[in-house]
Scaffold this active site. Structure first.
Site, PDB file in Angstrom:
ATOM      1  N   CYS A   7       0.889  -1.133  -0.048  1.00  0.00           N
ATOM      2  CA  CYS A   7       0.058   0.089  -0.168  1.00  0.00           C
ATOM      3  C   CYS A   7       0.928   1.299   0.051  1.00  0.00           C
ATOM      4  O   CYS A   7       1.772   1.451   0.929  1.00  0.00           O
ATOM      5  CB  CYS A   7      -0.997  -0.142   1.207  1.00  0.00           C
ATOM      6  SG  CYS A   7      -1.877   1.422   1.293  1.00  0.00           S
ATOM      7  N   CYS A  13      -1.900   7.534   5.599  1.00  0.00           N
ATOM      8  CA  CYS A  13      -3.390   7.239   5.927  1.00  0.00           C
ATOM      9  C   CYS A  13      -3.564   6.918   7.197  1.00  0.00           C
ATOM     10  O   CYS A  13      -4.445   7.427   7.929  1.00  0.00           O
ATOM     11  CB  CYS A  13      -3.910   6.218   4.899  1.00  0.00           C
ATOM     12  SG  CYS A  13      -5.387   5.288   5.401  1.00  0.00           S
ATOM     13  N   CYS A  16      -4.494   1.566   8.723  1.00  0.00           N
ATOM     14  CA  CYS A  16      -4.123  -0.035   8.904  1.00  0.00           C
ATOM     15  C   CYS A  16      -2.971  -0.085   9.608  1.00  0.00           C
ATOM     16  O   CYS A  16      -1.835  -0.199   9.334  1.00  0.00           O
ATOM     17  CB  CYS A  16      -3.640  -0.682   7.489  1.00  0.00           C
ATOM     18  SG  CYS A  16      -4.839  -0.942   6.443  1.00  0.00           S
ATOM     19  N   CYS A  91      -8.053   0.562  -2.018  1.00  0.00           N
ATOM     20  CA  CYS A  91      -7.954   0.278  -0.803  1.00  0.00           C
ATOM     21  C   CYS A  91      -8.036  -1.219  -0.391  1.00  0.00           C
ATOM     22  O   CYS A  91      -8.868  -1.777  -0.943  1.00  0.00           O
ATOM     23  CB  CYS A  91      -8.244   0.950   0.346  1.00  0.00           C
ATOM     24  SG  CYS A  91      -8.403   0.517   1.911  1.00  0.00           S
ATOM     25  N   GLN A 215     -23.004  -1.867  10.865  1.00  0.00           N
ATOM     26  CA  GLN A 215     -21.355  -2.501  10.950  1.00  0.00           C
ATOM     27  C   GLN A 215     -20.915  -2.404   9.526  1.00  0.00           C
ATOM     28  O   GLN A 215     -21.496  -2.891   8.763  1.00  0.00           O
ATOM     29  CB  GLN A 215     -21.681  -3.747  11.641  1.00  0.00           C
ATOM     30  CG  GLN A 215     -21.990  -3.866  13.059  1.00  0.00           C
ATOM     31  CD  GLN A 215     -20.836  -3.303  14.131  1.00  0.00           C
ATOM     32  OE1 GLN A 215     -19.855  -3.078  13.620  1.00  0.00           O
ATOM     33  NE2 GLN A 215     -21.001  -3.352  15.084  1.00  0.00           N
ATOM     34  N   GLU A 265     -31.768   3.254  23.215  1.00  0.00           N
ATOM     35  CA  GLU A 265     -30.760   3.951  22.446  1.00  0.00           C
ATOM     36  C   GLU A 265     -31.094   5.352  22.495  1.00  0.00           C
ATOM     37  O   GLU A 265     -32.052   5.947  22.609  1.00  0.00           O
ATOM     38  CB  GLU A 265     -30.924   3.382  20.861  1.00  0.00           C
ATOM     39  CG  GLU A 265     -30.177   4.182  19.863  1.00  0.00           C
ATOM     40  CD  GLU A 265     -29.032   4.200  20.171  1.00  0.00           C
ATOM     41  OE1 GLU A 265     -28.025   3.323  20.215  1.00  0.00           O
ATOM     42  OE2 GLU A 265     -28.182   5.441  20.061  1.00  0.00           O
ATOM     43  N   ASP A 313     -24.207  -3.350  24.252  1.00  0.00           N
ATOM     44  CA  ASP A 313     -23.279  -3.191  23.229  1.00  0.00           C
ATOM     45  C   ASP A 313     -22.867  -1.623  23.118  1.00  0.00           C
ATOM     46  O   ASP A 313     -23.161  -1.088  22.327  1.00  0.00           O
ATOM     47  CB  ASP A 313     -23.805  -3.405  21.952  1.00  0.00           C
ATOM     48  CG  ASP A 313     -23.000  -3.532  20.755  1.00  0.00           C
ATOM     49  OD1 ASP A 313     -21.617  -3.226  20.730  1.00  0.00           O
ATOM     50  OD2 ASP A 313     -23.356  -3.648  19.511  1.00  0.00           O
ATOM     51  N   CYS A 340     -16.416  -3.200  21.873  1.00  0.00           N
ATOM     52  CA  CYS A 340     -15.389  -2.803  20.923  1.00  0.00           C
ATOM     53  C   CYS A 340     -14.153  -2.241  21.590  1.00  0.00           C
ATOM     54  O   CYS A 340     -13.330  -1.554  20.952  1.00  0.00           O
ATOM     55  CB  CYS A 340     -16.083  -1.856  19.884  1.00  0.00           C
ATOM     56  SG  CYS A 340     -16.862  -0.369  20.751  1.00  0.00           S
TER      57      CYS A 340
HETATM   58  N1  SAH Z   1     -25.904  -2.641  18.939  1.00  0.00           N
HETATM   59  C1  SAH Z   1     -25.901  -2.001  17.796  1.00  0.00           C
HETATM   60  C2  SAH Z   1     -25.112  -0.223  18.197  1.00  0.00           C
HETATM   61  C3  SAH Z   1     -23.774  -0.533  18.922  1.00  0.00           C
HETATM   62  S1  SAH Z   1     -22.949   0.974  18.765  1.00  0.00           S
HETATM   63  C4  SAH Z   1     -25.521  -2.325  16.784  1.00  0.00           C
HETATM   64  O1  SAH Z   1     -24.676  -3.714  16.643  1.00  0.00           O
HETATM   65  O2  SAH Z   1     -25.543  -2.120  15.455  1.00  0.00           O
HETATM   66  C5  SAH Z   1     -23.217   1.744  20.409  1.00  0.00           C
HETATM   67  C6  SAH Z   1     -24.572   2.533  20.425  1.00  0.00           C
HETATM   68  O3  SAH Z   1     -24.740   2.959  21.789  1.00  0.00           O
HETATM   69  C7  SAH Z   1     -24.689   3.775  19.282  1.00  0.00           C
HETATM   70  O4  SAH Z   1     -25.846   3.367  18.549  1.00  0.00           O
HETATM   71  C8  SAH Z   1     -24.949   5.096  20.414  1.00  0.00           C
HETATM   72  O5  SAH Z   1     -25.714   5.794  19.821  1.00  0.00           O
HETATM   73  C9  SAH Z   1     -25.398   4.453  21.529  1.00  0.00           C
HETATM   74  N2  SAH Z   1     -25.131   5.043  22.735  1.00  0.00           N
HETATM   75  C10 SAH Z   1     -24.148   5.610  23.184  1.00  0.00           C
HETATM   76  N3  SAH Z   1     -24.321   5.988  24.561  1.00  0.00           N
HETATM   77  C11 SAH Z   1     -25.352   5.877  24.942  1.00  0.00           C
HETATM   78  C12 SAH Z   1     -26.322   5.813  26.389  1.00  0.00           C
HETATM   79  N4  SAH Z   1     -25.711   6.414  27.209  1.00  0.00           N
HETATM   80  N5  SAH Z   1     -27.316   5.296  26.229  1.00  0.00           N
HETATM   81  C13 SAH Z   1     -27.861   4.617  25.303  1.00  0.00           C
HETATM   82  N6  SAH Z   1     -27.261   4.354  24.083  1.00  0.00           N
HETATM   83  C14 SAH Z   1     -25.962   5.055  23.956  1.00  0.00           C
END
Ligand code: SAH
Length: 385
Positions: A7, A13, A16, A91, A215, A265, A313, A340
């Site tokens: 690359c 960039c 990576c 890329c 994602q 959310e 999540d 993550c």
């Molecule tokens: N589970 C989903 C998104 C995960 S990303 C998936 O797999 O597609 C994390 C998410 O948490 C984001 O959408 C973000 O807007 C939300 N978020 C961040 N802080 C938050 C909070 N305090 N309460 C509720 N949601 C929140």
């Protein structure tokens, strides 16, 4: 540093971070890092890698500029934390068809004499192009982002683009006149097709608008979500709390084996997408609410609400103490934590373990080959195994 992958812009960039390693070495590196952080809780399963770790990104974006030295329109990516654009033609992480579409836009700008936007001079039209692909459905969305609203030779431009790439299913014009380099502005106009695309994950359909969260690696995302639902051990009788639910993906997939799902959310647009995704799939046992996950769960758990399974999540910062304490109050049989960021994951697991939960299984999934990012799904319950 010896680059294993050819690359030309790797250093500039910065996308990576692990391209000095073979893919096998990258997986080992991530596995070691996770074991260092998490093996005190329980054995860390082997990370699930990709068979083909290239061109996995279904969302590709490019910034446009005029290269005065070479006297031509160019496109590329912003160098991290700067306004400098690093030229990119192709890329190894990005969807190849999307890269080709972006090169065509470059050529068309030249033939239609459409000037790229110059942020310093405040002059020009084209700022960014975003291409999103539904990898299962084959649908392709192109978003042309401009600084000014009047799109010169608009209809002919779109016609020429579609002629070159007949697989494009929708074209959107987005206007972004902000001073900062945000990808998209607030105003959008559909020039061709539906204005959104659909994709499929784990047998469900999801709608992707220009700014929806989805994602970026659909192959590994399916693996991750399947693991999360497997860890939830649903039999059809459970009530599930899907926190930080984004556009509802995990909750909708879990709904087919649950009695009822409640998604929470913070982002209003994501909640709107989640509601339409549930409708799109005819799912009737899921509800969404727009709120802070911690505030909301504290309130309903305080009112006596209980859940069999909590799925969570959170973003990289992890969950709040308020949220974790409310999870404990909701007395779930199982918690499925999708993370993550292994550092905040460790911190949050320590908190839950102190409150009487056991970490039963840790499964890393390599969602972002060649980058340093690691995704992990963890199962916790009230019993040792
Ligand atoms: N589970 C989903 C998104 C995960 S990303 C998936 O797999 O597609 C994390 C998410 O948490 C984001 O959408 C973000 O807007 C939300 N978020 C961040 N802080 C938050 C909070 N305090 N309460 C509720 N949601 C929140």
């Amino acid at each position: 540093m010896v680059l294993n992958y050819n690359c030309k812009v790797n250093k500039r960039c910065g996308g990576c971070q692990l391209s000095n390693m073979t893919y096998a070495e990258q997986l080992k590196f991530k596995q070691n890092q996770l074991e260092g952080l998490l093996s005190g809780f329980c054995k860390v399963n082997n990370i699930i890698g990709m068979e083909n770790p290239f061109h996995y990104r279904n969302k590709v974006q490019a910034a446009f500029y005029y290269d005065f030295r070479r006297k031509r329109i160019m496109s590329g990516v912003y160098q991290s934390n700067s306004q400098t654009i690093v030229p990119v033609d192709s890329c190894m992480l990005e969807n190849e068809n999307a890269d080709r579409i972006i090169l065509t836009v470059r050529e068309l700008c030249k033939s239609f004499k459409i000037p790229p936007y110059d942020i310093k001079k405040g002059y020009g039209f084209l700022r960014h192009v975003l291409v999103r692909t539904g990898c299962k459905t084959g649908e392709v969305m192109v978003v042309i982002v401009s600084a000014t609203p009047v799109f010169p030779s608009r209809n002919n431009f779109v016609k020429a683009l579609l002629k070159e790439h007949p697989q494009i299913t929708t074209v959107v014009h987005n206007i972004n006149n902000s001073e900062v380099n945000l990808m998209l502005g607030e105003r959008s106009k559909t020039l061709y097709g539906k204005g959104y695309i659909e994709d499929e994950l784990c047998g469900f359909k999801f709608r992707i608008s220009p700014d929806s969260f989805y994602q970026v690696n659909p192959v590994q995302c399916e693996t991750l979500y399947n693991k999360a639902v497997e860890f939830a051990q649903l039999t059809g009788r459970e009530t599930v709390f899907d926190s930080y639910c984004g556009t509802g993906t995990i909750g909708i997939i879990a709904s087919k084996n649950a009695k009822q799902v409640l998604g929470v959310e913070l982002n209003r647009n994501a909640v709107k997408d989640a509601i339409s995704n549930a409708k799109l799939n005819g799912v009737e046992n899921i509800y969404f609410t727009c709120d802070d996950a911690g505030e909301y769960l504290e309130y309903i758990a305080g009112e006596g609400e209980r859940f069999d399974v909590v799925m969570m999540d959170p973003p990289r910062a992890g969950a709040s103490v308020k949220f974790l304490d409310s999870v404990v109050k909701a007395e779930p049989k199982r918690i499925v934590y999708v993370s993550c960021n292994p550092v905040t994951l460790k911190r949050d697991l320590e908190h839950l373990v102190k409150k009487g939960f056991f970490v039963n299984e840790i499964q890393p999934v390599d969602m972002f080959p060649f980058t340093k990012h690691i995704e992990t799904v963890v199962k916790l319950s009230k019993s040792r195994k």
